[in-house]
Design a protein around this motif. Structure first.
Motif, PDB file in Angstrom:
ATOM      1  N   ASP A   1      -7.150   4.616  -4.906  1.00 26.59           N
ATOM      2  CA  ASP A   1      -5.741   4.216  -4.991  1.00 26.59           C
ATOM      3  C   ASP A   1      -5.519   2.946  -5.806  1.00 26.59           C
ATOM      4  O   ASP A   1      -4.385   2.551  -6.057  1.00 26.59           O
ATOM      5  CB  ASP A   1      -5.155   4.048  -3.595  1.00 26.59           C
ATOM      6  CG  ASP A   1      -5.891   3.012  -2.766  1.00 26.59           C
ATOM      7  OD1 ASP A   1      -6.860   2.417  -3.270  1.00 26.59           O
ATOM      8  OD2 ASP A   1      -5.487   2.807  -1.596  1.00 26.59           O
ATOM      9  N   PHE A   2      -6.621   2.284  -6.237  1.00 25.31           N
ATOM     10  CA  PHE A   2      -6.488   1.094  -7.088  1.00 25.31           C
ATOM     11  C   PHE A   2      -6.250   1.455  -8.559  1.00 25.31           C
ATOM     12  O   PHE A   2      -5.824   0.613  -9.357  1.00 25.31           O
ATOM     13  CB  PHE A   2      -7.747   0.236  -6.976  1.00 25.31           C
ATOM     14  CG  PHE A   2      -8.987   0.904  -7.522  1.00 25.31           C
ATOM     15  CD1 PHE A   2      -9.372   0.729  -8.849  1.00 25.31           C
ATOM     16  CD2 PHE A   2      -9.753   1.728  -6.712  1.00 25.31           C
ATOM     17  CE1 PHE A   2     -10.503   1.359  -9.351  1.00 25.31           C
ATOM     18  CE2 PHE A   2     -10.894   2.354  -7.212  1.00 25.31           C
ATOM     19  CZ  PHE A   2     -11.268   2.176  -8.522  1.00 25.31           C
ATOM     20  N   LEU A   3      -6.542   2.715  -8.921  1.00 29.63           N
ATOM     21  CA  LEU A   3      -6.487   3.093 -10.339  1.00 29.63           C
ATOM     22  C   LEU A   3      -5.093   2.961 -10.955  1.00 29.63           C
ATOM     23  O   LEU A   3      -4.975   2.438 -12.068  1.00 29.63           O
ATOM     24  CB  LEU A   3      -7.008   4.527 -10.501  1.00 29.63           C
ATOM     25  CG  LEU A   3      -8.535   4.706 -10.405  1.00 29.63           C
ATOM     26  CD1 LEU A   3      -8.902   6.179 -10.529  1.00 29.63           C
ATOM     27  CD2 LEU A   3      -9.225   3.882 -11.488  1.00 29.63           C
ATOM     28  N   PRO A   4      -4.004   3.427 -10.307  1.00 26.00           N
ATOM     29  CA  PRO A   4      -2.691   3.281 -10.949  1.00 26.00           C
ATOM     30  C   PRO A   4      -2.339   1.829 -11.266  1.00 26.00           C
ATOM     31  O   PRO A   4      -1.786   1.539 -12.342  1.00 26.00           O
ATOM     32  CB  PRO A   4      -1.732   3.873  -9.906  1.00 26.00           C
ATOM     33  CG  PRO A   4      -2.558   4.835  -9.136  1.00 26.00           C
ATOM     34  CD  PRO A   4      -3.911   4.211  -9.058  1.00 26.00           C
ATOM     35  N   GLY A   5      -2.692   0.909 -10.374  1.00 25.91           N
ATOM     36  CA  GLY A   5      -2.437  -0.503 -10.649  1.00 25.91           C
ATOM     37  C   GLY A   5      -3.311  -1.015 -11.772  1.00 25.91           C
ATOM     38  O   GLY A   5      -2.867  -1.820 -12.609  1.00 25.91           O
ATOM     39  N   LEU A   6      -4.561  -0.566 -11.811  1.00 23.24           N
ATOM     40  CA  LEU A   6      -5.479  -0.992 -12.873  1.00 23.24           C
ATOM     41  C   LEU A   6      -5.011  -0.505 -14.236  1.00 23.24           C
ATOM     42  O   LEU A   6      -5.154  -1.201 -15.247  1.00 23.24           O
ATOM     43  CB  LEU A   6      -6.880  -0.457 -12.560  1.00 23.24           C
ATOM     44  CG  LEU A   6      -8.020  -0.936 -13.455  1.00 23.24           C
ATOM     45  CD1 LEU A   6      -8.236  -2.434 -13.289  1.00 23.24           C
ATOM     46  CD2 LEU A   6      -9.310  -0.178 -13.145  1.00 23.24           C
ATOM     47  N   LEU A   7      -4.440   0.717 -14.247  1.00 25.96           N
ATOM     48  CA  LEU A   7      -3.949   1.287 -15.506  1.00 25.96           C
ATOM     49  C   LEU A   7      -2.509   0.888 -15.808  1.00 25.96           C
ATOM     50  O   LEU A   7      -1.913   1.413 -16.747  1.00 25.96           O
ATOM     51  CB  LEU A   7      -4.069   2.813 -15.453  1.00 25.96           C
ATOM     52  CG  LEU A   7      -5.492   3.364 -15.278  1.00 25.96           C
ATOM     53  CD1 LEU A   7      -5.455   4.879 -15.085  1.00 25.96           C
ATOM     54  CD2 LEU A   7      -6.362   2.999 -16.477  1.00 25.96           C
ATOM     55  N   ASP A   8      -1.954   0.002 -14.988  1.00 23.65           N
ATOM     56  CA  ASP A   8      -0.595  -0.511 -15.171  1.00 23.65           C
ATOM     57  C   ASP A   8       0.456   0.597 -15.098  1.00 23.65           C
ATOM     58  O   ASP A   8       1.491   0.537 -15.777  1.00 23.65           O
ATOM     59  CB  ASP A   8      -0.479  -1.251 -16.513  1.00 23.65           C
ATOM     60  CG  ASP A   8       0.680  -2.234 -16.503  1.00 23.65           C
ATOM     61  OD1 ASP A   8       1.075  -2.669 -15.396  1.00 23.65           O
ATOM     62  OD2 ASP A   8       1.205  -2.544 -17.589  1.00 23.65           O
ATOM     63  N   ILE A   9       0.159   1.644 -14.295  1.00 28.07           N
ATOM     64  CA  ILE A   9       1.161   2.699 -14.061  1.00 28.07           C
ATOM     65  C   ILE A   9       2.106   2.291 -12.949  1.00 28.07           C
ATOM     66  O   ILE A   9       3.312   2.487 -13.021  1.00 28.07           O
ATOM     67  CB  ILE A   9       0.459   4.028 -13.700  1.00 28.07           C
ATOM     68  CG1 ILE A   9      -0.450   4.483 -14.847  1.00 28.07           C
ATOM     69  CG2 ILE A   9       1.490   5.105 -13.376  1.00 28.07           C
ATOM     70  CD1 ILE A   9      -1.272   5.714 -14.509  1.00 28.07           C
TER      71      ILE A   9
END
Length: 853
Positions: free
Chosen positions: A676-684
């Motif tokens: 669940d950290f990926l969207p924040g990491l990808l700035d989505i």
């Protein structure tokens, strides 16, 4: 030759598998449209598990196609992790290990990653959506529900209404209303301009439906009860007045005595007349009975035994008694007795006459004997003697008893004084007894006063209390018994306040409530998901099919162009023709969207282009949807996906069981929580957990004072988020400026080391944005300390969180900061579906509220 056949078999297998995959994708997309075309209360109610399974299976299937398409385009030599190029090849090739081990493993890992990635991407998009967009999505949901209820139309857009009114095209359009409003600014503005009228009309239609369904049965039940009570009171009053008049009124008592004697004589005369006529007609029906085969056979059998030489006197007496008993017990088909009483002495078993005549004589004698016994008359008695007999006297006594005049069994017709005393006794205290009897039989204890007319009876306090109890929440002070239903419905509708939950969540003043920490944060997320999931799912399906089709075409181009042509023709016949028919239809979607774009999107070129393109996408989907929605394959997939909500033996809903450890749902949840950290990491968009409590502070004038999202850890407040509810004002703008120093030297040093080579960091430092915080940030930080220092408020928040009541509404009562406290569950799309259905939301007021802010 064998290699050639093997190659053709491989091609046919690939074509067959591709067709199966396309059919499954097609089925899931059609089912998705059907699902999202349903009302919210169905999607989040009876079909909730089916919708969740449909979404998961759709991501799984599209993930399979996307993973396979991506892997197939990756050059084979890139999977040679532990070996070089194939021996003897100048160009890099793929080794057997890479072909049969590493590439399948890469495909499975990519597939497993895409399944949660699609969910994470949608949730990230939802989290990154602005409050205005969330408000647009909520508006679209309300409009969709209104269209499904056939309550409204869109003013200024008749082409839309024309398509929605077409049963063949309604589902697709209604299912994508939220998507169109979310992506098209022009359509969103059109909905916003129609919103006020829609809310009024929609709510009034809902209220009329509720009144008809709930209030009218209550009113009709009360009317029936009221009419029964009025009739009972009217009859009781009449009897009471009559009884009161006769008490101690000797003239009326004498009048009643004479009337009773006349009635008694009339009954005695009528009884004698009836007896006489029956006696005269005693032989009228004997012939039919005497000729009955069964009766004749029994008679002859007994007569033969009676005439036997072996039968002595005692035997003859026995057979006479047996035949008498037989005749006396004869009945008709309905069980009624013949009405014959034959004694053994009257039985004739000789052979002097034919059986018929013997039987006729016995029936005649038996009938006469029966009548004498039944009427209590002897054979020698005349009328004069009968009228003075005890039989006639008993008739008179029974008639007096029917009129509540009681006499002893030894009374005779000449004792007038005893009759007069019985009538006097009848009316002594009778009026009061009758009134008590009426009151005991009344559903509300009756009325104390007699002689009230209909108007005064309807105005009685007791009747008003009865009406309040019967009508419940639909009672108004202006209600009167027997009021016309149509008139009362108008009065009730006029009294309703249409500033309801629907208007509250669709007002532009509510945008701050959709922010993180706002009371409607979850509702905004749900609304955006309903708008985003259908187009994203359709796009993922089409992309997967396109990738696999391109790869399959490239494969067939090098191996068999004949099969490529066949595949192309099959694609044109299967998809091209239905889509072409939809596009060329005079009532096509793109034609509707072109007209709409010219009217409402003439300023924004991008929005106009997008709107027209959305129309063509609808035409594409419509061609497939109309052609294949009724296929047996679609129904078969629906049966696999469908899962009703669990119920107990009584049909009541029970808790949904947790997914099994090795199930697809369990894997999806685990992968989602891990990545669940990926969207924040990808700035989505950063995915955030819901707050334990959401506080809405309402001022005395019912305007919003503040929103607070509270996160609890170990029974303490760990974080507070406050949306800027003044965002559209000058004060709101100032509240977002970094004006307050926050010299946290440790974090400043770490930030400097991490960003020393970042130009944007130096730009922020020059602008004064470093080491400062905004007014809203300072309020949030101070509110954590403030709430933890208020034991009563902190205990209330923990208690509500434990009970699953995440929303606390504080209504300010006075300047001393005292509040009325209301609690309710999470404000989500499921709650708005229930509010649209009932125009109410379930809430509870807390007594002795000790919250303080």
């Amino acid at each position: 030759m064998l290699n050639k056949l093997s190659g053709q078999g491989k091609i046919l297998a690939l074509l067959g598998l591709f067709v199966i995959y396309v059919c499954l994708e097609l089925s899931l997309n059609l089912l998705l449209i059907d699902m999202y075309a349903k009302p919210l209360q169905d999607v989040f109610g009876e079909h909730q598990l089916t919708a969740e399974r449909l979404e998961l299976f759709g991501r799984t299937l599209s993930g399979f196609g996307l993973a396979l398409g991506i892997i197939s385009f990756v050059p084979g030599h890139m999977f040679n992790f532990f070996s070089g190029s194939a021996a003897g090849q100048e160009q890099p090739g793929i080794s057997n290990a890479a072909k049969w081990l590493y590439r399948p493993i890469a495909f499975i890992l990519l597939w497993a990653l895409i399944i949660p990635a699609l969910r994470l991407g949608i949730d990230g998009m939802v989290e990154g959506t602005s409050n205005d967009k969330k408000l647009s999505a909520v508006r679209a949901i309300v409009y969709k529900e209104a269209y499904l209820a056939e309550a409204v139309t869109i003013e200024g857009f008749p082409e839309f209404d024309e398509i929605v009114n077409d049963p063949q095209r309604k589902d697709l359009m209604v299912a994508l209303i939220p998507s169109l409003a979310y992506f098209s600014a022009g359509f969103n503005h059109l909905i916003e301009s129609n919103l006020q009228n829609m809310a009024d009309v929609f709510l009034q239609n809902r209220q009329e439906e509720i009144f008809t369904k709930e209030a009218l049965p209550r009113i009709r039940k009360f009317d029936s009860l009221y009419k029964k009570e009025w009739a009972s009171y009217k009859d009781a009053s009449k009897v009471y007045i009559e009884a009161s008049r006769r008490e101690n009124n000797f003239a009326l008592i004498e009048q009643e005595r004479t009337a009773l004697l006349n009635q008694a004589n009339e009954r005695i005369n009528q009884q004698w007349k009836t007896f006489s006529e029956a006696l005269l007609n005693a032989s009228d029906y004997r012939k039919d009975y005497a000729e009955n085969e069964t009766v004749v056979k029994v008679y002859r059998d007994i007569r033969d035994k009676y005439q036997s030489s072996k039968c002595d006197r005692e035997c003859k007496d026995f057979y006479k008694a047996e035949f008498a008993k037989y005749i006396n017990n004869l009945t008709f088909e309905d069980g009624e007795r013949f009405g014959v009483y034959l004694t053994p002495e009257k039985v004739n078993l000789t052979k002097m006459l034919k059986s018929k005549y013997q039987l006729m004589g016995m029936f005649n004698r038996g009938r006469e004997a029966y009548l004498y016994r039944a009427y209590g008359v002897s054979e020698e008695m005349e009328y004069q003697e009968y009228s003075q007999s005890q039989v006639a006297t008993n008739l008179a006594i029974n008639l007096f008893k029917e009129n509540d005049v009681h006499l002893g069994k030894d009374w005779n017709m000449n004792e007038m004084r005893a009759l007069r005393q019985a009538i006097i006794h009848k009316y002594q205290g009778r009026a009061e007894k009758l009134w008590v009897k009426y009151q005991d039989g009344s559903s509300f204890g009756g009325v104390l006063e007699t002689g009230i007319d209909r108007v005064d009876f309807a105005r009685l306090t007791e009747i008003q209390y009865l009406a309040k109890a019967a009508l419940g929440p639909y009672y108004m002070d202006s209600f009167t018994p027997t009021i016309a239903e149509s008139r009362y419905k108008k009065m009730w509708l006029a009294s309703q306040d249409n500033i309801s939950f629907i208007k509250m969540v669709t007002s532009t003043a509510a945008t701050a409530a959709f922010s993180t920490g706002g009371s409607m944060f979850q509702l905004g997320k749900d609304a955006v998901k309903l708008a985003v999931i259908p187009p994203v799912s359709i796009a993922a399906s089409l992309l997967a099919i396109l990738l696999l089709f391109i790869k399959l075409g490239m494969y067939l181009w090098t191996r068999s162009k004949v099969y490529l042509v066949i595949a192309m023709l099959f694609g044109v016949l299967t998809f091209g023709i239905p889509v072409a028919k939809s596009v060329l239809d005079k009532n096509s979607y793109h034609g509707m969207m072109v007209a709409f774009a010219e009217e409402f999107s003439d300023v924004d070129t991008f929005d106009k282009t997008f709107t027209v393109g959305f129309g063509y996408v609808l035409d594409l989907e419509n061609g497939i949807f109309k052609t294949y929605r009724d296929l047996d394959l679609v129904r078969a997939v629906a049966q696999v996906v469908q899962q009703p909500l669990p119920r107990n033996e009584k049909g009541q809903l029970i808790a949904v069981p947790k997914p099994q450890t090795l199930s697809l749902r369990a894997y999806d949840n685990l992968a989602y929580s891990t990545l669940d950290f990926l969207p924040g990491l990808l700035d989505i968009g950063e995915i955030s957990e819901p707050f334990n409590s959401n506080i809405t502070l309402l001022k005395q004038d019912m305007n919003v004072g503040a929103y607070l999202g509270v996160r609890l850890e170990d029974k303490k407040v760990a974080e507070v988020s406050m949306p800027n509810f003044m965002q559209d004002t000058d004060i709101g703008l100032i509240a977002e400026q970094r004006l307050f120093y926050k010299p946290d030297w440790k974090s400043l040093a770490l930030e400097y080391i991490s960003n020393v080579d970042d130009p944007s960091y130096w730009l922020q430092l020059a602008q004064g944005d470093i080491a400062k915080e905004t007014l809203m940030q300072r309020l949030e930080r101070n509110m954590v300390i403030y709430l933890n220092d208020r034991p009563a408020t902190l205990a209330l928040l923990n208690n509500l969180s434990d009970n699953g009541q995440s929303n606390l509404v504080l209504l300010e009562l006075e300047r001393s900061k005292k509040y009325r406290c209301f609690v309710l569950g999470t404000v989500s799309a499921q709650m708005i579906s229930e509010s649209i259905e009932t125009n109410t939301i379930p809430y509870e007021e807390l007594p002795n509220c000790k919250a303080k802010l």
